[in-house]
Enzyme design. Structure first.
Site, PDB file in Angstrom:
ATOM      1  CG  ASP A  96      -5.766  -2.818  -4.556  1.00 50.12           C
ATOM      2  OD1 ASP A  96      -6.600  -2.352  -3.755  1.00 50.12           O
ATOM      3  OD2 ASP A  96      -4.562  -2.490  -4.557  1.00 50.12           O
ATOM      4  CG  HIS A 133      -5.155  -2.487  -0.734  1.00 54.53           C
ATOM      5  ND1 HIS A 133      -4.367  -2.008  -1.769  1.00 54.53           N
ATOM      6  CD2 HIS A 133      -4.773  -1.795   0.382  1.00 54.53           C
ATOM      7  CE1 HIS A 133      -3.543  -1.068  -1.299  1.00 54.53           C
ATOM      8  NE2 HIS A 133      -3.775  -0.922  -0.008  1.00 54.53           N
ATOM      9  CB  SER A 138      -0.961  -0.051   1.186  1.00 59.77           C
ATOM     10  OG  SER A 138      -1.969   0.921   1.081  1.00 59.77           O
TER      11      SER A 138
END
Length: 432
Positions: A337, A371, A243
């Site tokens: 994601d 994600h 991330s």
């Protein structure tokens, strides 16, 4: 293993058999079997885990014993419940929280997660009589791994060292924005022969609470500390980031020296949230348009289209100059994601690197994967609160596919780091 049984006068009491019996590391599978059932007996297996804040995670599945009254999750398919089919680890990866928008996080890696497994008679939704129970511990530090808090200059981190004197290849591990200091990935990786520094960069102790500006000199200081450690090989370090941590991995590889290898998990090639600064260079943040935020039928925010395209107009200035980097890259991408367009970012980074004569990075894309790609057997976090946009957002992913991706990604990143940091050349094919 601790096993507890409820006596049945008509047969041997059912017993849960766990291997390894004394618990195992959190990234390792556990073999679950039940003995002492009646032939063809229908049962429900239930798993419960209580996290460090008291939230319960649960899963259940319906099974039928074989003709000998035995049940082996490695050979017997689940007939329904939280999952179905042959899923030996389904009682772990299929867990769901009893609190809405809750993600399973481990803060104290020196204690295990404790999973209670129960065998219930029948297939009733509310569960029949409890026939047997066992407790399974999932640990985050292999025997001999050392945990060393680091408060050196501005650096706020925890260093995990493998058993022995080394020296070991070094890795800096970065999570997403607002995570503070998360150690569970670093502690597990240290058991694989790496010296891993879990590095905080905001929302921790005296570090900045906001992300208005990120000074890469802070990360440079961490690299210098790690390379100067007597138990770390001095040729260069690896970076592992997910991330915002993946975005920072791009930035470190682009601006800093001695970044030999980087694994970017669902990272952005454009700078997001605040200015990125290194010496006299500044990379501004990509723009956003909140009108592009969608709502799911459950009322959750889908922010996958929130960010502007960094290839267009003034937002091109937000691109991290990855083409400067001589780092070896592995991009691990969840194709579902919903935080941002991770596959687009990975492929654009690959184009820019190759256009400047750099080595083509390895990209592994995982379908139906969201994600938060965690170490193996962590349950999928479908949605949780996002402090940047306010309220709960969806992260994407389907539980089984996401679980399979986590197992493969964990092996891929270890192999990649061994190849590039300590010269143990080998490859493993992506399983998806």
């Amino acid at each position: 293993m601790h096993a507890f049984t409820t006596q049945n006068p008509n047969r041997m009491a059912p017993t849960v058999i766990l291997e390894p019996a004394g618990g195992c590391l959190c990234d390792q599978p556990v073999h679950i079997a039940v003995r002492g059932l009646a032939p063809e007996q229908p049962v429900t297996l239930r798993s419960v885990l209580r996290d460090e804040k008291g939230a319960l995670f649960r899963a259940h599945a319906r099974y039928r014993a074989d003709s000998h009254g035995e049940l082996d999750l490695a050979r017997t398919p689940a007939l329904g419940g939280s999952f179905s089919g042959l899923e030996p680890m389904g009682l772990l990866w299929a867990m769901e929280p009893d609190r809405p928008f809750w993600r399973l996080i481990k803060r104290d890696v020196q204690t295990p997660f404790v999973v209670e497994l129960e065998v219930l008679d029948g297939h009733e939704p509310d569960g029949g009589q409890r026939l047997a129970r066992a407790v399974h511990e999932r640990h985050f530090m292999a025997p001999g791994v050392r945990r060393v808090p680091v408060r050196e200059g501005r650096v706020r981190a925890t260093l995990f060292l493998p058993p022995g004197t080394g020296p070991f290849p070094g890795i800096i591990d970065l999570f997403g924005i607002g995570s503070g200091l998360l150690e569970y990935r670093a502690s597990l990786l240290a058991g694989k022969g790496f010296a891993v520094m879990a590095l905080a960069y905001n929302n921790y102790e005296d570090l900045p609470k906001d992300m208005d500006i990120i000074h890469l000199e802070y990360f440079e200081e961490a690299v210098t500390y790690l390379l100067s450690h007597p138990q770390v090989t001095g040729s260069g370090v690896g970076v592992l980031g997910i991330s915002k941590g993946g975005e920072l991995g791009f930035a470190m590889a682009s601006f800093l020296k001695n970044i030999t290898a980087a694994v970017i998990i669902n990272g952005s090639i454009s700078n997001i949230g605040g200015n990125l600064q290194y010496k006299d260079e500044t990379v501004p943040s990509v723009g956003i348009n909140t009108k592009r935020v969608k709502r799911t039928k459950d009322g959750l925010k889908d922010i996958v289209d929130l960010l502007n395209n960094p290839l267009e107009g003034p937002d091109q200035k937000s691109l991290i100059p990855v083409e400067r980097s001589d780092t070896a890259f592995l991009f691990l991408v969840g194709q579902d994601d919903h935080n941002w367009k991770s596959e687009f970012y990975a492929r654009e980074a690959s184009k820019r690197l190759q256009a400047h004569g750099k080595e083509k990075p390895q990209i592994i894309c995982y379908p139906e994967t969201g994600h938060h790609i965690e170490p193996p057997y962590f349950p999928l976090c479908k949605a949780s609160l996002n402090s940047l946009v306010g309220g709960p957002v969806i992260w994407g992913g389907e539980p089984r596919a996401h679980a399979m991706a986590q197992v493969d990604a964990w092996q891929q990143l270890q192999t990649f780091f061994h190849n590039h940091l300590d010269g143990k050349k080998k490859t493993i094919p992506a399983k998806l």
